[in-house]
Design a protein around this motif. Sequence first.
Motif, PDB file in Angstrom:
ATOM      1  N   GLU A 347       0.811  -1.224   0.000  1.00  0.00           N
ATOM      2  CA  GLU A 347       0.000   0.000   0.000  1.00  0.00           C
ATOM      3  C   GLU A 347       0.842   1.271   0.000  1.00  0.00           C
ATOM      4  O   GLU A 347       0.441   2.288  -0.574  1.00  0.00           O
ATOM      5  CB  GLU A 347      -0.932   0.024   1.231  1.00  0.00           C
ATOM      6  CG  GLU A 347      -1.992  -1.072   1.231  1.00  0.00           C
ATOM      7  CD  GLU A 347      -1.575  -2.241   2.103  1.00  0.00           C
ATOM      8  OE1 GLU A 347      -0.366  -2.570   2.087  1.00  0.00           O
ATOM      9  OE2 GLU A 347      -2.448  -2.801   2.798  1.00  0.00           O
ATOM     10  N   ASP A 348       2.003   1.238   0.629  1.00  0.00           N
ATOM     11  CA  ASP A 348       2.844   2.446   0.708  1.00  0.00           C
ATOM     12  C   ASP A 348       3.793   2.570  -0.477  1.00  0.00           C
ATOM     13  O   ASP A 348       4.494   3.578  -0.597  1.00  0.00           O
ATOM     14  CB  ASP A 348       3.668   2.424   2.006  1.00  0.00           C
ATOM     15  CG  ASP A 348       2.801   2.497   3.251  1.00  0.00           C
ATOM     16  OD1 ASP A 348       1.711   3.089   3.164  1.00  0.00           O
ATOM     17  OD2 ASP A 348       3.209   1.948   4.286  1.00  0.00           O
ATOM     18  N   ASP A 349       3.820   1.561  -1.329  1.00  0.00           N
ATOM     19  CA  ASP A 349       4.823   1.521  -2.396  1.00  0.00           C
ATOM     20  C   ASP A 349       4.231   1.624  -3.801  1.00  0.00           C
ATOM     21  O   ASP A 349       4.957   1.900  -4.758  1.00  0.00           O
ATOM     22  CB  ASP A 349       5.625   0.214  -2.299  1.00  0.00           C
ATOM     23  CG  ASP A 349       6.159  -0.032  -0.904  1.00  0.00           C
ATOM     24  OD1 ASP A 349       6.991   0.766  -0.454  1.00  0.00           O
ATOM     25  OD2 ASP A 349       5.724  -1.008  -0.261  1.00  0.00           O
ATOM     26  N   VAL A 350       2.927   1.368  -3.953  1.00  0.00           N
ATOM     27  CA  VAL A 350       2.285   1.341  -5.273  1.00  0.00           C
ATOM     28  C   VAL A 350       1.204   2.415  -5.341  1.00  0.00           C
ATOM     29  O   VAL A 350       0.382   2.543  -4.435  1.00  0.00           O
ATOM     30  CB  VAL A 350       1.665  -0.044  -5.553  1.00  0.00           C
ATOM     31  CG1 VAL A 350       0.874  -0.021  -6.865  1.00  0.00           C
ATOM     32  CG2 VAL A 350       2.745  -1.110  -5.619  1.00  0.00           C
ATOM     33  N   ILE A 351       1.220   3.174  -6.441  1.00  0.00           N
ATOM     34  CA  ILE A 351       0.262   4.273  -6.620  1.00  0.00           C
ATOM     35  C   ILE A 351      -0.471   4.083  -7.944  1.00  0.00           C
ATOM     36  O   ILE A 351       0.145   4.042  -9.011  1.00  0.00           O
ATOM     37  CB  ILE A 351       0.983   5.630  -6.618  1.00  0.00           C
ATOM     38  CG1 ILE A 351       1.704   5.846  -5.289  1.00  0.00           C
ATOM     39  CG2 ILE A 351       0.008   6.771  -6.913  1.00  0.00           C
ATOM     40  CD1 ILE A 351       2.760   6.919  -5.334  1.00  0.00           C
ATOM     41  N   PHE A 352      -1.800   3.942  -7.886  1.00  0.00           N
ATOM     42  CA  PHE A 352      -2.637   3.966  -9.080  1.00  0.00           C
ATOM     43  C   PHE A 352      -3.040   5.420  -9.314  1.00  0.00           C
ATOM     44  O   PHE A 352      -3.738   6.018  -8.492  1.00  0.00           O
ATOM     45  CB  PHE A 352      -3.891   3.108  -8.900  1.00  0.00           C
ATOM     46  CG  PHE A 352      -3.629   1.629  -8.873  1.00  0.00           C
ATOM     47  CD1 PHE A 352      -3.718   0.877 -10.037  1.00  0.00           C
ATOM     48  CD2 PHE A 352      -3.307   0.982  -7.683  1.00  0.00           C
ATOM     49  CE1 PHE A 352      -3.485  -0.496 -10.018  1.00  0.00           C
ATOM     50  CE2 PHE A 352      -3.072  -0.381  -7.647  1.00  0.00           C
ATOM     51  CZ  PHE A 352      -3.154  -1.124  -8.818  1.00  0.00           C
TER      52      PHE A 352
END
Length: 475
Positions: A347-352
């Motif tokens: 959750e803290d590493d991937v951005i949609f």
Amino acid sequence: MARICLICEGSYPYVVGGVSSWIQELVKSNEEHEFSIVCIIPNLEFAKNKYEIPKNIVEIKNVVLDKKYEVSPFKVLKNRVIFNKLENEIEKVLNFKTEELKETTRIIKKISNKKYGNPLEIILNKSFWNSLLKYYNKNYEDIGFNTFYWTYRNIFLNLISLAQEDLPKADIYHPVATGYSGYISALAKLQNGGSLLLTEHGIYPREREEEIIGAKWIEKDFKKIWIDFFYFLSKLTYDECDKIISLFEYNKQLQIENGAKKERCKVIPNGIDVDMYSKIIHEKRDGFSVGSVLRVVPIKDVKMMLKGFKMALPKLKNTKLYLIGPTEENKEYYNECLELVRNLQLEDDVIFTGRVDVKEYYKFLDILLLTSISEGQPLSILEGLACGIPFIATDVGNCREILKEKEEGEAGIIVPPTSYSDLGEAIVSFFQNKEKIKEMGIVGKKIVERYYSKKHFIDSYKILYKELGEKRWQE
């Protein structure tokens, strides 16, 4: 000036992506011509514009596949005598391996005549049932008839429904795939005259074959029927084409193997505005920025990307993965990807990002990823390379040739489709070798400048439109 009818299936102007962007650029760069757009879509809810429509598009016609039909028993009975005479002909159409393409097209047009009723009324005729039963007993009696019947019923509902559509009159019909787009274009040419120009970004039946093999909703014994059907639509389209365009040589050879006449085939690569992208100034951010420009849909194999990134993450420092592009096309798959992000604790590493101006991300990304299980010649690779950003891409479509096989050198790393372990290793190799990123970025710019300019792409189609338009006027 020519009147050109572009025919697309499930893309422009309702879906953001490479094919849609290609259409938008083609139309805007040919202001001297008028365009009609025919959009084959599953339902009317699908028809929500994602592009600003150029002024030279004078008509958009939606062709809906998932229609509901009322049945008149009287009409079905009235046509029984007429269709009794057609039983032997109908049986010929059921064999998607036939080489008698013109005869098959003639039969489809004949049985699809609106005077016989709507598509469901035609299919419910006893003669269609008898033809189907006879064909089943001859070829498929070892498999269940119920599923066999509904398979053919669904196929022919679409074939007849499309055959009953009135397409805009045009000098040139220009489908951007075979499949239903090519089929309806071939019928329009036969009905209205004009020329038929096909551009295939990928090889449609091969892409459908991959989907069908993996599909859970199609029983194993019936997958071959669907695969044969889509290859049949391609052959039918090729048979009526005046010109057949592919994006690279390998796909051209596949077209010829699938029935296209060699003398009609030509390669025109994708092209981008090299100046616009090459002038983007790189603004390095702290840490390591990995990106992918994509639609969040299964064919892009986002799950493989997430797993590969997770494998690489322990060897990376201060790294983010940006998934740049629309997420609404397949909400179920997007939600599955979000769940995978949670399960992998990313959750803290991937951005949609959703739909954004990708040029803002090209400013700071260190590397780009493409993990598709099928592609043609991805515009995202050309754009990224023009910005000086190297790629890790799966070995699909034209990716290997672009990144590894040009005389300028290598502009990226190729990994096997679905192999998240190879992807993870490739990400780590870039992270540990910043000089390689710089060197491949320089090579990538040179490759795009030499082979994939917008000018060459547009000029090639201007010549084709002029040639085919003049042929129409001379008829």
